[in-house]
Design a protein around this motif. Structure first.
Motif, mmCIF file in Angstrom:
data_model
loop_
_atom_site.group_PDB
_atom_site.id
_atom_site.type_symbol
_atom_site.label_atom_id
_atom_site.label_comp_id
_atom_site.label_asym_id
_atom_site.label_seq_id
_atom_site.Cartn_x
_atom_site.Cartn_y
_atom_site.Cartn_z
ATOM 1 N N VAL A 114 13.063 34.322 -24.193
ATOM 2 C CA VAL A 114 12.139 33.189 -24.104
ATOM 3 C C VAL A 114 10.717 33.619 -24.443
ATOM 4 O O VAL A 114 10.000 32.947 -25.201
ATOM 5 N N THR A 115 10.298 34.760 -23.913
ATOM 6 C CA THR A 115 8.932 35.238 -24.147
ATOM 7 C C THR A 115 8.720 35.612 -25.604
ATOM 8 O O THR A 115 7.651 35.354 -26.177
ATOM 9 N N TYR A 116 9.729 36.212 -26.210
ATOM 10 C CA TYR A 116 9.616 36.587 -27.636
ATOM 11 C C TYR A 116 9.390 35.343 -28.488
ATOM 12 O O TYR A 116 8.545 35.333 -29.396
ATOM 13 N N LEU A 117 10.152 34.278 -28.209
ATOM 14 C CA LEU A 117 9.971 33.037 -28.956
ATOM 15 C C LEU A 117 8.615 32.412 -28.673
ATOM 16 O O LEU A 117 7.991 31.805 -29.552
ATOM 17 N N TRP A 118 8.151 32.559 -27.425
ATOM 18 C CA TRP A 118 6.863 31.983 -27.050
ATOM 19 C C TRP A 118 5.705 32.705 -27.727
ATOM 20 O O TRP A 118 4.788 32.085 -28.271
ATOM 21 N N VAL A 119 5.746 34.040 -27.738
ATOM 22 C CA VAL A 119 4.624 34.821 -28.251
ATOM 23 C C VAL A 119 4.636 34.891 -29.774
ATOM 24 O O VAL A 119 3.570 34.819 -30.405
ATOM 25 N N ARG A 120 5.822 34.967 -30.368
ATOM 26 C CA ARG A 120 5.896 35.222 -31.800
ATOM 27 C C ARG A 120 6.481 34.052 -32.590
ATOM 28 O O ARG A 120 6.697 34.175 -33.802
ATOM 29 N N GLY A 121 6.737 32.938 -31.923
ATOM 30 C CA GLY A 121 7.267 31.776 -32.620
ATOM 31 C C GLY A 121 6.174 30.936 -33.263
ATOM 32 O O GLY A 121 4.969 31.207 -33.128
#
Length: 274
Positions: A80-87
């Motif tokens: 979830v955080t990866y998608l939030w930060v790098r999406g």
């Protein structure tokens, strides 16, 4: 000059220190006192806590559930955080809503929501039976599965924030250099990005485990008294089976365990810091 600064800092921090002492240290000392004085002076309650089969089974169950919940929550939170930060912008907005909305709903409401979904007559079993996928309902509550689902759902948003901090501190120049040298996206992710966010992973896992080990409402509702954890056992020993000394001893042992794990994981995080 340094003495003056130290004195000024002490004066500024003294209200906070006094509050922490009144809110945590004094009650904990009272619990420790109960554990060695009730019903008789001595360490008998600690002996019972460390040898009684019921207490030991609850402790092992709590440890097992917390380890599973920590792994699952940290894994889901990382995605979830990866998608939030790098999406992209749209993805970030959707993820932010998914992270923030659970904080607006109480833990009790969320637990009842999972009961409505997972119970034998809940929405999931009803739909599966109507679609002729199941002939008998699945037992998804009043067991460890329901407890784990409810705890993971509650703890994933908490694990996002230390992971987000770590991911935002990743040096993009290192990733660009690796990409320029021909490294694949998968290799960059596993060999560079993940190690560079290790502090966030350790912090998220630590936060989830500490919160999970003291959970009461979610295990009590979704476990249905069949998957009792330590916090529920302490409650039962205080209010239903009056044994304050044993409840205090279990609480002290739980605090000692959490303190040991905190020190160990902090040391581990420093040791593997890239």
């Amino acid at each position: 000059m340094k003495a003056v600064r130290m004195r000024a800092r002490l004066i500024l921090f003294s209200p906070l220190l006094l509050f922490l002492a009144a809110a945590y240290i004094v009650p904990f000392l009272g619990v420790m006192s109960l554990s060695v004085t009730t019903p008789t002076p001595g360490l008998g309650q600690y002996e019972v806590a460390l040898t009684d089969p019921l207490v030991l089974s609850v402790m092992w169950r709590t440890l097992r559930i917390c380890v599973i919940v920590t792994v699952l929550s940290t894994l889901f939170a990382y995605i979830v955080t990866y998608l939030w930060v790098r999406g992209g912008p749209t993805t970030r907005v959707v993820i932010e809503l998914c992270i923030m909305i659970p904080f607006w709903i109480s833990v009790l409401t969320r637990a009842f929501g999972w009961l409505a979904l997972l119970s034998n007559r809940g929405l999931i079993n009803t739909w599966l039976e109507q679609l002729a996928i199941l002939s008998d309902p699945l037992t998804m509550v009043r067991n460890e599965f329901g407890v784990i689902v409810g705890m993971v759902h509650f703890l994933v948003p908490l694990a996002v924030f230390p992971l987000a901090t770590a991911m935002r501190n990743v040096d993009e120049r290192v990733l660009m250099a690796a990409r320029g040298m021909g490294a694949s996206r998968i290799r960059i992710f596993w060999q560079l990005f993940v190690p560079m966010t290790w502090n966030g992973i350790a912090g998220a896992a630590l936060l989830v485990f500490v919160f999970g080990i003291g959970f009461y409402i979610t295990p009590a509702l979704l476990g249905g008294g069949r998957s009792v954890m330590v916090a529920e056992l302490v409650y039962l020993r205080i209010f239903q089976v009056p044994d304050w000394g044993l409840a205090a001893a279990i609480s002290v042992l739980l605090m000692a365990t959490v303190g040991f794990l905190l020190a160990f994981m902090m040391r581990l995080g420093k040791g593997v810091n890239p």
